[in-house]
Design a protein around this motif. Structure first.
Motif: not given
Ligand code: SF4
Length: 287
Positions: A208-213, A255-257
């Protein structure tokens, strides 16, 4: 290099074709969906490019194809397509293209960060890609989601001097400088969190990167046909029940991605992604 004498009969007449070395990895259909389509156990050209942008996408698919199964009857200048990878996805996250046959055409990604770039799984070690990665600042860390997608890691390690990290349970026979242990989430840096998700393999992890990816390897992907998140039961080499349990761990994340090795990527608002994840878990429990 693709051979026109071995082209599939399903290719429509014209310059681009797919030959019978295709391993059905799906990449060309993701990269140039208006040109390539699924023919059951392989891809074929169902529509010849009719514009410069379609030709460019088809050429990018040709470059990314892990088996060199895409060809053109006339010489095609692929320099622009070759230099188009890594291709920006969002923020500072890129798709590497240049898939490797040894990872069955898995997608790999690069995150560019001031603290050091991270290569997520390994693409093919191709000169043009390596030059472009140099321009992006090189690689500090190679992160492996699991043992199947390490491809040309040794060459990347030697060229960039980057360290490599994999989970202990998947590390057998793979040279790395760092090994992750246990089943608890591991913070690699302030913006990088690893979550162990045994199932596809015993040592599979997601990043998980930056709670986004969320880089999901072969644990989780998007299905266009189902309009939701999926896992692949027929390739749960270690344990499908374990993979189902592991999937629930992702409910703790935001996450969104979803950026997988195999399967389609997804971009959805966080709340939608969470609902899709719950649907996926429900489906897994029933299967
Ligand atoms: S990218 Fe190559 S191997 Fe993968 S589906 Fe397309 S033609 Fe087949």
């Amino acid at each position: 290099m693709a051979n026109f004498n071995r082209a599939y009969s399903e290719n429509v007449p014209g310059d681009f074709f797919v030959d019978d070395t295709c391993i059905d990895c799906d990449l060309c259909r993701q990269i140039a969906p208006s040109v390539f389509q699924d023919e059951g156990d392989h891809s074929a050209v169902y529509h010849q490019p009719g514009s410069a942008s379609e030709t460019r996408r088809a050429a990018m698919a040709l470059v990314a194809c892990p088996t060199g199964s895409i060809g053109t009857q006339h010489k095609l200048d692929i320099r622009e397509a070759a230099a188009s990878y890594p291709e920006l996805i969002d923020d500072n996250v890129y798709f590497c293209g240049y898939a490797s046959s040894s990872s069955y055409g898995a997608s790999s990604y690069i995150i560019t960060r001031p603290e050091g770039n991270v290569l997520v799984d390994s693409p093919r070690f191709a000169k043009t890609l390596v030059r472009r990665i140099e321009q992006l600042g090189g690689i500090s860390l190679m992160f492996f989601s699991h043992r199947d997608d390490v491809a040309d890691h040794q060459k990347f390690h030697e060229h960039f001097g980057c360290s490599r990290i994999i989970h202990r349970a998947d590390s057998g026979g793979i040279d790395t400088e760092r090994v992750m242990e246990g089943q608890e989430p591991i913070k690699l840096d302030k913006d990088l969190l690893v979550v162990p998700v045994p199932g596809h393999t015993r040592g599979h992890v997601v990043l998980l990167y930056k709670n986004k990816f969320l880089f999901t390897g072969d644990h989780l992907a998007w299905s266009e046909s189902r309009g939701g998140l999926i896992a692949f039961r027929d390739v749960a080499w270690y344990s499908w029940p374990e993979q189902t349990k592991s999937m629930k761990r992702l409910l703790d994340l935001e996450f969104e991605w979803v950026l997988p090795g195999h399967g389609r990527r997804a971009h959805q608002p966080r709340d939608v992604m969470r609902r899709k994840l719950i649907d996926c878990i429900t489906w897994m429990e029933g299967n």
